[in-house]
Motif scaffolding. Structure first.
Motif, PDB file in Angstrom:
ATOM      1  N   UNK A 141       0.782  -1.299  -0.021  1.00  0.00           N
ATOM      2  CA  UNK A 141       0.166   0.043  -0.060  1.00  0.00           C
ATOM      3  C   UNK A 141       0.817   1.232   0.200  1.00  0.00           C
ATOM      4  N   UNK A 142       2.103   1.117   0.690  1.00  0.00           N
ATOM      5  CA  UNK A 142       2.871   2.383   0.690  1.00  0.00           C
ATOM      6  C   UNK A 142       3.195   2.639  -0.855  1.00  0.00           C
ATOM      7  N   UNK A 143       3.740   1.320  -1.280  1.00  0.00           N
ATOM      8  CA  UNK A 143       4.147   1.734  -2.993  1.00  0.00           C
ATOM      9  C   UNK A 143       3.090   2.373  -3.651  1.00  0.00           C
ATOM     10  N   UNK A 144       1.814   1.877  -3.382  1.00  0.00           N
ATOM     11  CA  UNK A 144       0.497   2.259  -4.409  1.00  0.00           C
ATOM     12  C   UNK A 144       0.240   3.771  -4.132  1.00  0.00           C
ATOM     13  N   UNK A 145       0.797   4.432  -2.910  1.00  0.00           N
ATOM     14  CA  UNK A 145       0.681   5.833  -2.944  1.00  0.00           C
ATOM     15  C   UNK A 145       1.272   6.824  -3.857  1.00  0.00           C
ATOM     16  N   UNK A 146       2.296   6.074  -4.594  1.00  0.00           N
ATOM     17  CA  UNK A 146       3.103   6.647  -5.647  1.00  0.00           C
ATOM     18  C   UNK A 146       1.793   7.505  -6.664  1.00  0.00           C
ATOM     19  N   UNK A 147       0.968   6.827  -6.892  1.00  0.00           N
ATOM     20  CA  UNK A 147      -0.051   7.296  -7.965  1.00  0.00           C
ATOM     21  C   UNK A 147      -1.422   7.586  -7.073  1.00  0.00           C
ATOM     22  N   UNK A 149      -2.164   9.514  -3.878  1.00  0.00           N
ATOM     23  CA  UNK A 149      -1.898  10.069  -2.664  1.00  0.00           C
ATOM     24  C   UNK A 149      -2.932  10.388  -1.817  1.00  0.00           C
ATOM     25  N   UNK A 150      -4.246   9.996  -2.174  1.00  0.00           N
ATOM     26  CA  UNK A 150      -5.323  10.154  -1.233  1.00  0.00           C
ATOM     27  C   UNK A 150      -5.471   9.311  -0.122  1.00  0.00           C
ATOM     28  N   UNK A 151      -4.643   8.115  -0.260  1.00  0.00           N
ATOM     29  CA  UNK A 151      -4.682   7.004   0.879  1.00  0.00           C
ATOM     30  C   UNK A 151      -3.514   7.262   1.499  1.00  0.00           C
ATOM     31  N   UNK A 152      -2.692   8.096   1.398  1.00  0.00           N
ATOM     32  CA  UNK A 152      -1.161   8.451   2.112  1.00  0.00           C
ATOM     33  C   UNK A 152      -1.460   8.341   3.500  1.00  0.00           C
ATOM     34  N   UNK A 153      -2.220   9.164   4.118  1.00  0.00           N
ATOM     35  CA  UNK A 153      -2.617   9.421   5.485  1.00  0.00           C
ATOM     36  C   UNK A 153      -3.049   8.081   6.040  1.00  0.00           C
ATOM     37  N   UNK A 154      -4.224   7.353   5.496  1.00  0.00           N
ATOM     38  CA  UNK A 154      -4.689   6.337   5.891  1.00  0.00           C
ATOM     39  C   UNK A 154      -3.520   5.068   6.330  1.00  0.00           C
ATOM     40  N   UNK A 155      -2.641   5.095   5.172  1.00  0.00           N
ATOM     41  CA  UNK A 155      -1.538   4.230   5.278  1.00  0.00           C
ATOM     42  C   UNK A 155      -0.463   4.506   6.334  1.00  0.00           C
ATOM     43  N   UNK A 156      -0.276   5.622   6.225  1.00  0.00           N
ATOM     44  CA  UNK A 156       0.663   6.046   7.571  1.00  0.00           C
ATOM     45  C   UNK A 156       0.115   5.849   8.768  1.00  0.00           C
ATOM     46  N   UNK A 157      -1.404   5.856   9.193  1.00  0.00           N
ATOM     47  CA  UNK A 157      -2.085   5.670  10.196  1.00  0.00           C
ATOM     48  C   UNK A 157      -1.711   4.072  10.466  1.00  0.00           C
ATOM     49  N   UNK A 158      -1.958   3.214   9.371  1.00  0.00           N
ATOM     50  CA  UNK A 158      -1.984   1.739   9.516  1.00  0.00           C
ATOM     51  C   UNK A 158      -0.424   1.215   9.756  1.00  0.00           C
TER      52      UNK A 158
END
Length: 159
Positions: A141-147, A149-158
């Motif tokens: 999911x971190x790699x998915x944030x390349x394209x 960016x809207x999920x970056x906060x949620x992935x950071x929390x998780x």
């Protein structure tokens, strides 16, 4: 082999990036710019001068056994599409693989995957027996944030 490859590129004027050793670039006084990115046995070549790109390909073909696969379409989970409007990069296939592997392929999308300022709380539930699967999913999911960016906060929390 990597050292020989780097030396071969340096010999024709390419510079290896100090920040990403897999990136080589070359510019000239006429404004031509060529970039070469290496990942294991895959190479991406790009630039603003077809002549310079062709010269680089000829050089590489003379020094190494290479196979020309044509225009870039897919690289490291990134799909690349060209049109008259420009270049589009997405991770649709990569996203579908994550959803499938996670068993949630048919779920409905959410506009916000997690509420803002969400605070995780301690739980008395059982801790994961094998956190490897969770860690692998977070990494993907971190790699998915390349394209996405809207999920970056949620992935950071998780994470």
């Amino acid at each position: 082999m990597a050292f020989e490859f780097s030396n071969s590129l340096n010999a024709i004027g390419f510079s290896q990036s100090k920040f990403d050793y897999s990136l080589f670039t070359k510019g000239n006084k006429k404004g031509a710019f060529t970039a070469l990115l290496v990942y294991v046995d895959d190479i991406i070549i790009g630039g603003n001068s077809q002549r310079e790109i062709d010269l680089l390909k000829a050089h590489l073909h003379g020094k190494f056994k290479i196979k020309k696969l044509g225009p870039l379409k897919y690289f490291l989970g990134l799909e690349v599409a060209r049109s008259s409007a420009g270049i589009n990069v997405c991770q649709r296939k990569y996203t579908l693989e994550i959803l499938k592997d996670s068993g949630i392929l048919g779920t409905k999308p959410a506009s916000t995957p997690i509420e803002l300022n969400h605070k995780l709380s301690h739980t008395t539930n059982e801790i994961l027996q094998n956190p490897t699967t969770y860690r692998r999913l977070i990494g993907r999911l971190i790699y998915l944030t390349i394209t996405r960016s809207g999920i970056t906060y949620a992935i950071n929390v998780l994470s």
